[in-house]
Design a protein around this motif. Structure first.
Motif, PDB file in Angstrom:
ATOM      1  N   UNK A   1       0.818  -1.214   0.000  1.00 56.72           N
ATOM      2  CA  UNK A   1       0.000   0.000   0.000  1.00 56.72           C
ATOM      3  C   UNK A   1       0.848   1.259   0.000  1.00 56.72           C
ATOM      4  N   UNK A   2       1.930   1.268   0.769  1.00 57.38           N
ATOM      5  CA  UNK A   2       2.813   2.441   0.811  1.00 57.38           C
ATOM      6  C   UNK A   2       3.535   2.628  -0.520  1.00 57.38           C
TER       7      UNK A   2
ATOM      8  N   UNK B   1       2.518   6.312  -2.367  1.00 57.15           N
ATOM      9  CA  UNK B   1       3.463   7.436  -2.485  1.00 57.15           C
ATOM     10  C   UNK B   1       3.605   7.930  -3.926  1.00 57.15           C
ATOM     11  N   UNK B   2       3.816   7.061  -4.940  1.00 56.15           N
ATOM     12  CA  UNK B   2       3.960   7.566  -6.307  1.00 56.15           C
ATOM     13  C   UNK B   2       2.712   8.261  -6.862  1.00 56.15           C
ATOM     14  N   UNK B   3       1.502   7.824  -6.423  1.00 51.53           N
ATOM     15  CA  UNK B   3       0.270   8.397  -6.988  1.00 51.53           C
ATOM     16  C   UNK B   3      -0.229   9.605  -6.209  1.00 51.53           C
TER      17      UNK B   3
ATOM     18  N   UNK C   1       5.380  13.465  -2.511  1.00 53.68           N
ATOM     19  CA  UNK C   1       6.598  13.440  -3.329  1.00 53.68           C
ATOM     20  C   UNK C   1       7.688  14.278  -2.650  1.00 53.68           C
ATOM     21  N   UNK C   2       8.148  13.780  -1.504  1.00 59.32           N
ATOM     22  CA  UNK C   2       9.211  14.439  -0.738  1.00 59.32           C
ATOM     23  C   UNK C   2      10.280  13.396  -0.412  1.00 59.32           C
TER      24      UNK C   2
ATOM     25  N   UNK D   1      -4.332   8.899   1.774  1.00 62.40           N
ATOM     26  CA  UNK D   1      -5.214   7.732   1.675  1.00 62.40           C
ATOM     27  C   UNK D   1      -6.666   8.146   1.463  1.00 62.40           C
ATOM     28  N   UNK D   2      -7.114   9.162   2.212  1.00 63.06           N
ATOM     29  CA  UNK D   2      -8.488   9.639   2.073  1.00 63.06           C
ATOM     30  C   UNK D   2      -8.729  10.228   0.684  1.00 63.06           C
ATOM     31  N   UNK D   3      -7.740  10.981   0.168  1.00 61.26           N
ATOM     32  CA  UNK D   3      -7.877  11.552  -1.181  1.00 61.26           C
ATOM     33  C   UNK D   3      -7.940  10.462  -2.240  1.00 61.26           C
TER      34      UNK D   3
END
Length: 325
Positions: A42-43, A47-49, A54-55, A298-300
């Motif tokens: 899941x992580x 992160x990519x999407x 993106x940090x 996650x919510x977005x």
């Protein structure tokens, strides 16, 4: 390594030989493995999407999650199969490759924990210089150099463990091919191999743990100078959870690999289960899923998926209405 090594087969004695305990343990460890995969995959997908993630911190967390997936997969499937199987034999090549991949991913995890601690140190202690110090180029340099050094360490480490002569018993008193139980089966002198192994463990494990410790000491000193009580509480909460994860991983590692071979006891298997099975499952919750930014992402994502599903449902209904007319 000698040609006769290819003919050697080992027997993994596993966690238990009690037939009544094997089925419940299989269910337990299967559930743990599934949770580990779901959390870490899941992580690596989230992160990519998610542009907000993106940090550098989440860039390192993605590699950390990927390492946990590989690290757990090296151990868990074989352990699960052995819990249900009467044939627990493993070839010399299979045992060596399991140890090589385990050594690689276990060591890279140490390096990634140190990199993540240093990243947080720069972000909290030198926020104005963060973008300059932890640039995209530096991120890739840190990752690439860690992978390269770890791979070379794992090759030498594996050679030290499997490069001697095996001419005695072939029963490995463990649930995977680890350093101590394999070295016990050697009939050649292992002193020089143990010295090389100890040196590499000191460099990779003790060295990275010192970086982590110094980074968090610096972070805590900086946080104590912050005026806001709320900011201090939030920073302490984050540091405490991270240090808990680090302590579990490094604590069990120190217990396993920085004691004399003669001192190893039955508690070794418990320690091994903690850092090979339990810790990869807990890491997504400790480092990511308790984070406000990750929860927001996650919510977005869930909202976007729901809206996309609703949109497709509306289009499908509209297309059905047109066909009826």
């Amino acid at each position: 390594m000698g040609g006769n090594h290819t003919q050697i087969k080992f027997i993994l004695l596993g966690i238990t030989d009690n037939p009544y305990a094997q089925a419940p343990l299989f269910v337990l460890f299967l559930l743990i493995y599934i949770v580990t995969l779901v959390g870490n995959v899941g992580i690596t997908v989230l992160v990519p999407v998610s542009p907000s993630l993106h940090t550098p911190m989440y860039f390192f967390l993605t590699h950390f999650a990927f390492t946990d997936i590989c690290y757990s997969t090296v151990i868990s499937p074989r352990m699960l199969a052995d819990l249900l199987s009467e044939d627990k034999t493993i070839s010399f090549t299979g045992c060596m490759m399991q140890f090589l991949t385990f050594a690689f991913f276990a060591t890279i995890e140490c390096h990634l924990l140190a990199i993540m601690a240093y990243d947080r140190h720069v972000a909290i202690c030198h926020p104005l210089l963060y973008v300059t110090i932890i640039s995209s180029h530096v991120c890739w340099q840190l990752i690439a150099s860690s992978y390269l050094f770890t791979f070379l360490s794992a090759i030498i480490y594996t050679w030290c463990v499997f490069g001697g002569s095996f001419c005695g018993p072939n029963r490995i008193n463990h649930f995977f091919c680890d350093e101590v139980p394999v070295l016990k089966l050697m009939c050649s002198d292992t002193h020089s191999s143990e010295m090389v192994i100890f040196a590499f463990i000191t460099i990779n494990v003790v060295g990275t743990s010192m970086i982590i410790l110094l980074s968090y000491i610096s972070i805590l000193c900086t946080v104590l100078r912050v005026c806001s009580a709320q900011s201090r509480a939030r920073a302490f909460h984050t540091c405490a959870s991270h240090l808990m994860g680090v302590s579990m991983y490094f604590g069990t590692g120190f217990f396993m690999y920085l004691q004399p071979p003669s001192s190893h006891r039955s508690l070794d298997q418990v320690a091994s289960i903690i850092y090979t099975v339990i810790t990869p499952m807990l890491n997504p919750f400790i480092y990511s899923l308790r984070n406000r930014e990750v929860k927001g992402a996650l919510l977005k994502c869930r909202s976007r998926l729901f809206n996309h599903w609703q949109h497709k449902k509306v289009l499908s209904s509209s297309a059905g209405t047109v066909r009826v007319n």
